[in-house]
Write a protein that holds these residues in place. Structure first.
Motif, short mmCIF file in Angstrom:
data_model
loop_
_atom_site.label_atom_id
_atom_site.label_comp_id
_atom_site.label_asym_id
_atom_site.label_seq_id
_atom_site.Cartn_x
_atom_site.Cartn_y
_atom_site.Cartn_z
N ILE A 49 50.77 -4.84 125.83
CA ILE A 49 49.36 -5.02 126.19
C ILE A 49 48.67 -5.94 125.17
O ILE A 49 47.95 -6.87 125.52
CB ILE A 49 48.63 -3.65 126.27
N VAL A 50 48.94 -5.67 123.84
CA VAL A 50 48.34 -6.49 122.78
C VAL A 50 48.82 -7.94 122.90
O VAL A 50 48.03 -8.89 122.86
CB VAL A 50 48.68 -5.91 121.37
N ASN A 51 50.15 -8.11 123.10
CA ASN A 51 50.71 -9.45 123.22
C ASN A 51 50.11 -10.20 124.40
O ASN A 51 49.79 -11.38 124.28
CB ASN A 51 52.23 -9.39 123.38
N SER A 52 49.99 -9.50 125.54
CA SER A 52 49.44 -10.18 126.72
C SER A 52 47.96 -10.51 126.51
O SER A 52 47.49 -11.53 126.96
CB SER A 52 49.65 -9.37 127.99
N ALA A 53 47.23 -9.63 125.77
CA ALA A 53 45.81 -9.91 125.49
C ALA A 53 45.68 -11.15 124.61
O ALA A 53 44.83 -12.00 124.86
CB ALA A 53 45.17 -8.70 124.81
N ILE A 54 46.56 -11.24 123.60
CA ILE A 54 46.53 -12.42 122.72
C ILE A 54 46.90 -13.67 123.52
O ILE A 54 46.29 -14.72 123.39
CB ILE A 54 47.49 -12.23 121.51
N PHE A 55 47.90 -13.50 124.38
CA PHE A 55 48.34 -14.64 125.20
C PHE A 55 47.21 -15.12 126.12
O PHE A 55 46.96 -16.32 126.24
CB PHE A 55 49.57 -14.24 126.02
N LEU A 56 46.50 -14.14 126.74
CA LEU A 56 45.40 -14.50 127.65
C LEU A 56 44.26 -15.19 126.89
O LEU A 56 43.66 -16.13 127.41
CB LEU A 56 44.87 -13.26 128.36
N LEU A 57 44.03 -14.72 125.65
CA LEU A 57 43.01 -15.35 124.81
C LEU A 57 43.41 -16.80 124.50
O LEU A 57 42.58 -17.72 124.53
CB LEU A 57 42.84 -14.56 123.51
N PHE A 58 44.69 -16.98 124.22
CA PHE A 58 45.22 -18.32 123.94
C PHE A 58 45.06 -19.22 125.17
O PHE A 58 44.62 -20.38 125.05
CB PHE A 58 46.70 -18.21 123.54
N VAL A 59 45.39 -18.66 126.35
CA VAL A 59 45.25 -19.43 127.61
C VAL A 59 43.79 -19.81 127.83
O VAL A 59 43.48 -20.95 128.18
CB VAL A 59 45.81 -18.64 128.82
N LYS A 60 42.89 -18.83 127.59
CA LYS A 60 41.46 -19.11 127.78
C LYS A 60 40.99 -20.25 126.86
O LYS A 60 40.29 -21.16 127.29
CB LYS A 60 40.64 -17.85 127.49
N GLY A 61 41.44 -20.19 125.60
CA GLY A 61 41.10 -21.24 124.63
C GLY A 61 41.63 -22.60 125.08
O GLY A 61 40.90 -23.61 125.03
N ALA A 62 42.86 -22.61 125.54
CA ALA A 62 43.49 -23.86 125.99
C ALA A 62 42.74 -24.43 127.20
O ALA A 62 42.47 -25.64 127.26
CB ALA A 62 44.95 -23.63 126.32
N VAL A 63 42.40 -23.54 128.15
CA VAL A 63 41.69 -23.97 129.36
C VAL A 63 40.32 -24.56 128.99
O VAL A 63 39.93 -25.62 129.49
CB VAL A 63 41.54 -22.78 130.35
N LEU A 64 39.63 -23.87 128.07
CA LEU A 64 38.31 -24.36 127.65
C LEU A 64 38.42 -25.71 126.95
O LEU A 64 37.60 -26.61 127.19
CB LEU A 64 37.63 -23.34 126.72
N LEU A 65 39.45 -25.86 126.12
CA LEU A 65 39.67 -27.12 125.42
C LEU A 65 39.92 -28.27 126.41
O LEU A 65 39.34 -29.35 126.30
CB LEU A 65 40.86 -26.99 124.46
N ILE A 66 40.76 -27.99 127.41
CA ILE A 66 41.05 -29.01 128.44
C ILE A 66 39.76 -29.39 129.18
O ILE A 66 39.48 -30.56 129.40
CB ILE A 66 42.12 -28.48 129.44
N LEU A 67 38.97 -28.34 129.52
CA LEU A 67 37.73 -28.61 130.26
C LEU A 67 36.71 -29.39 129.43
O LEU A 67 35.99 -30.23 129.96
CB LEU A 67 37.12 -27.30 130.77
N ILE A 68 36.68 -29.11 128.11
CA ILE A 68 35.75 -29.86 127.23
C ILE A 68 36.18 -31.33 127.18
O ILE A 68 35.35 -32.23 127.32
CB ILE A 68 35.70 -29.22 125.82
N PHE A 69 37.49 -31.57 127.04
CA PHE A 69 37.99 -32.95 127.04
C PHE A 69 37.68 -33.63 128.38
O PHE A 69 37.31 -34.79 128.43
CB PHE A 69 39.50 -32.99 126.77
N TYR A 70 37.86 -32.86 129.46
CA TYR A 70 37.58 -33.42 130.79
C TYR A 70 36.10 -33.79 130.93
O TYR A 70 35.77 -34.85 131.49
CB TYR A 70 37.99 -32.42 131.88
N ALA A 71 35.24 -32.91 130.40
CA ALA A 71 33.79 -33.17 130.50
C ALA A 71 33.42 -34.44 129.73
O ALA A 71 32.62 -35.26 130.20
CB ALA A 71 33.00 -31.98 129.98
N ILE A 72 34.03 -34.60 128.53
CA ILE A 72 33.76 -35.82 127.74
C ILE A 72 34.23 -37.05 128.52
O ILE A 72 33.53 -38.05 128.61
CB ILE A 72 34.46 -35.73 126.35
N PHE A 73 35.41 -36.92 129.12
CA PHE A 73 35.97 -38.02 129.92
C PHE A 73 35.06 -38.32 131.12
O PHE A 73 34.82 -39.49 131.45
CB PHE A 73 37.38 -37.64 130.37
N ALA A 74 34.55 -37.25 131.74
CA ALA A 74 33.67 -37.42 132.91
C ALA A 74 32.38 -38.15 132.52
O ALA A 74 31.87 -38.97 133.28
CB ALA A 74 33.35 -36.06 133.53
#
Lengths: 184, 78
Positions: free
Chosen positions: B9-34
Motif C-alpha cells: 500500500i505504501v509503495n503504491s501510494a509513493i508510486f502514485l505520488l510519483f506518477v502525479k508529479g510526473a503528469v503535472l510536470l508534463i502538463l506544465i511543460f505542455y502549457a509553456i509550449f502551448a
C-alpha cells in the motif's frame, strides 16, 4: 480548401507587401508531404487502445493504478496528438513561396519562433530549373524549383512544390515580362 | 496478483505520488509550449494574412487554455 498551388490568390497578403504589389502565385509544399506527421498522429490516437491489451498480454499487474490515472494519461496522449496535428498544419500552411508582380518571396518557419523571409526582385532572376525525383514525387507530381539570381544575392529553392515545371515556366515568364517592360 | 500488505500500500501510494508529479510536470511543460504556440501563430498570421488566420489564433488560445485548465484539474483530481 487548403490548396498548395494558387494562382492569383484572393484575400491574401503578406508582411511588407507594397500597395501596388499583387500576388500572382502562392505555393506550399504538396499535401502528401504531410503524411509523416499524419501517420504519427494516427498511431498515437490508437496508442491508448493498444496499451491495455499489451499490458494484459505481458501479464503486467496494473490493478493498483486507479482508473482516473489511465484517463489522465490518455488525455495527455491526445494533447500530444493535438499539438502534432496543429504544428504540422501550421508549418505546412505558413511555409509558403510567393511570386508577386515584383518579387519572389520564400517564407520559412523552420522551428518554433524562428522566421526567415528571403526576397529577390523578379528582374534579378537569371535561371530557373525544376526537378522531380523519386517515387513519391513522380507519382504525385511535385518537386523542387531552383532559382538562380544575379550577383551576390542568394539563390532560391522552392522545395516539394506541386507542378514544379509549371512553376519554373511561370516564374521565367514573369521575369521576361519585367525585363522586357518599357518602364525598366 | 500481489497480496495487499502494508508495504504494498505504501509503495503504491509513493508510486502514485510519483506518477502525479510526473503528469503535472508534463502538463506544465505542455502549457509553456502551448503559450509559445500562441506567439508562434501570432508571428505566422502577421507574416501571411489569410482568412484562416483568426481561426488559427483562436485554436492556439483554446489549446493553451485547455493546457492550463488541465493542470488545475489534475492537481485537484489526482
Amino acid at each position: 480548401m487548403f490548396p498548395s498551388f494558387v494562382e492569383n490568390p484572393q484575400n491574401c497578403s503578406f508582411e511588407g507587401q507594397d500597395a501596388d504589389e499583387k500576388i500572382l502565385l502562392l505555393l506550399r509544399a504538396h499535401p502528401i508531404t504531410n503524411l509523416s506527421w499524419i501517420i504519427s498522429a494516427f498511431l498515437l490516437v490508437l496508442l491508448p487502445f493498444l496499451i491495455p491489451s499489451s499490458l494484459f498480454f505481458l501479464k503486467v499487474d496494473t490493478s493498483f493504478l486507479p482508473p482516473l490515472y489511465g484517463l489522465v494519461l490518455a488525455v495527455i496522449n491526445y494533447l500530444l496528438v493535438a499539438v502534432i496535428v496543429f504544428e504540422g498544419f501550421l508549418y505546412w500552411y505558413f511555409n509558403v513561396f510567393l511570386v508577386t508582380d515584383k518579387n519572389i518571396i520564400d517564407v520559412d518557419f523552420n522551428s518554433i519562433l524562428f522566421k526567415n523571409i528571403d526576397m529577390a526582385p523578379l528582374k534579378n532572376i537569371e535561371d530557373v530549373s525544376s526537378s522531380i525525383s523519386g517515387l513519391m514525387q513522380s507519382i504525385f507530381h511535385y518537386g523542387n524549383v531552383f532559382i538562380q539570381t544575379a550577383g551576390a544575392a542568394r539563390n532560391f529553392e522552392f522545395n516539394n512544390v506541386s507542378q514544379p515545371d509549371r512553376v519554373a515556366d511561370f516564374i521565367l515568364d514573369q521575369s521576361h515580362k519585367i525585363n522586357n517592360s518599357p518602364n525598366l | 496478483m500481489t497480496a495487499l500488505t502494508f508495504d504494498n500500500i505504501v509503495n503504491s501510494a509513493i508510486f502514485l505520488l510519483f506518477v502525479k508529479g510526473a503528469v503535472l510536470l508534463i502538463l506544465i511543460f505542455y502549457a509553456i509550449f502551448a503559450l509559445l504556440i500562441i506567439r508562434q501563430v501570432d508571428l505566422m498570421v502577421k507574416t501571411l494574412i489569410t482568412p484562416v488566420s483568426p481561426v488559427l489564433k483562436v485554436l492556439a488560445i483554446v489549446n493553451a487554455t485547455v493546457a492550463i485548465g488541465l493542470i488545475i484539474l489534475v492537481w485537484g483530481v489526482l
